[in-house]
Design a protein around this motif. Structure first.
Motif, PDB file in Angstrom:
ATOM      1  N   GLU A  64       6.464 -30.556 108.206  1.00 49.75           N
ATOM      2  CA  GLU A  64       5.595 -31.019 107.114  1.00 49.75           C
ATOM      3  C   GLU A  64       5.565 -32.547 107.076  1.00 49.75           C
ATOM      4  OE1 GLU A  64       5.364 -30.870 102.222  1.00 49.75           O
ATOM      5  OE2 GLU A  64       7.207 -30.292 103.245  1.00 49.75           O
ATOM      6  N   GLN A 114      10.961 -21.269 109.623  1.00 48.93           N
ATOM      7  CA  GLN A 114      11.293 -21.716 108.272  1.00 48.93           C
ATOM      8  C   GLN A 114      12.286 -22.877 108.284  1.00 48.93           C
ATOM      9  OE1 GLN A 114      12.455 -18.495 105.772  1.00 48.93           O
ATOM     10  NE2 GLN A 114      12.789 -19.788 103.985  1.00 48.93           N
ATOM     11  N   GLY A 117      10.485 -26.173 108.729  1.00 51.23           N
ATOM     12  CA  GLY A 117       9.331 -26.428 107.877  1.00 51.23           C
ATOM     13  C   GLY A 117       9.258 -27.814 107.288  1.00 51.23           C
ATOM     14  N   ARG A 118      10.338 -28.286 106.691  1.00 55.35           N
ATOM     15  CA  ARG A 118      10.312 -29.599 106.023  1.00 55.35           C
ATOM     16  C   ARG A 118      10.063 -30.722 107.027  1.00 55.35           C
ATOM     17  NH1 ARG A 118       8.651 -32.379 102.026  1.00 55.35           N
ATOM     18  NH2 ARG A 118       9.945 -34.122 101.498  1.00 55.35           N
ATOM     19  N   SER A 141       7.390 -20.542 107.836  1.00 57.73           N
ATOM     20  CA  SER A 141       6.771 -21.281 106.745  1.00 57.73           C
ATOM     21  C   SER A 141       5.362 -21.669 107.166  1.00 57.73           C
ATOM     22  CB  SER A 141       7.557 -22.568 106.435  1.00 57.73           C
ATOM     23  OG  SER A 141       8.766 -22.262 105.806  1.00 57.73           O
ATOM     24  N   THR A 142       4.510 -21.820 106.188  1.00 53.75           N
ATOM     25  CA  THR A 142       3.133 -22.241 106.433  1.00 53.75           C
ATOM     26  C   THR A 142       2.993 -23.717 106.082  1.00 53.75           C
ATOM     27  OG1 THR A 142       2.286 -20.032 105.936  1.00 53.75           O
ATOM     28  CG2 THR A 142       0.726 -21.862 105.762  1.00 53.75           C
ATOM     29  N   ILE A 143       2.548 -24.504 107.038  1.00 55.26           N
ATOM     30  CA  ILE A 143       2.199 -25.898 106.781  1.00 55.26           C
ATOM     31  C   ILE A 143       0.706 -25.888 106.493  1.00 55.26           C
ATOM     32  CG2 ILE A 143       2.168 -28.265 107.673  1.00 55.26           C
ATOM     33  CD1 ILE A 143       5.009 -26.999 107.486  1.00 55.26           C
ATOM     34  N   ASN A 172       4.114 -27.345 102.439  1.00 61.21           N
ATOM     35  CA  ASN A 172       4.909 -26.390 103.197  1.00 61.21           C
ATOM     36  C   ASN A 172       5.288 -25.273 102.226  1.00 61.21           C
ATOM     37  OD1 ASN A 172       6.934 -25.132 104.756  1.00 61.21           O
ATOM     38  ND2 ASN A 172       8.422 -26.733 104.283  1.00 61.21           N
TER      39      ASN A 172
END
Length: 109
Positions: free
Chosen positions: A78, A71, A74-75, A10-12, A28
């Motif tokens: 973020e 991934q 990710g959360r 995932s991209t932050i 995110n």
């Protein structure tokens, strides 16, 4: 912007005000380009207000990749970025606890 994050990642990212250098939003996503387009169309009232304020100076927020993370993480990562930016005084418009929003003029009261 990349169309998508690498597989399994995932991209932050942060949206930064080009006039002040302050970050206004941390997010995110697996799809950076389409997520940026979504943000530019508005969303929350706070985002709409921020975009309108930037539009008055013929600018739009800059999309900056802050990290590429697994991934599954990710959360959580973020949220760490959001708290770090709040601690540094960035006026985030993320949906965050009310005690952190007092410095942001784009949050509706």
């Amino acid at each position: 912007l990349p169309r998508r994050s690498p597989p399994g990642y995932s991209t932050i990212y942060g949206l930064r005000d080009p006039n002040t250098g302050w970050f206004g939003y941390i997010g995110n996503t697996r799809w950076p380009a389409s997520r940026y387009s979504y943000h530019l169309r508005g969303g929350t009232m706070a985002m709409v207000r921020w975009l309108q304020a930037l539009d008055m100076t013929d600018k739009q927020p800059e999309f900056l990749i802050l990290a590429e993370v697994a991934q599954a993480d990710g959360r959580a990562i973020e949220e760490q970025w959001i708290l770090t930016m709040i601690e540094q005084g960035h006026p985030l418009i993320n949906l965050i606890p009310k005690q952190y929003t007092s410095r942001n003029p784009f949050i509706l009261r």
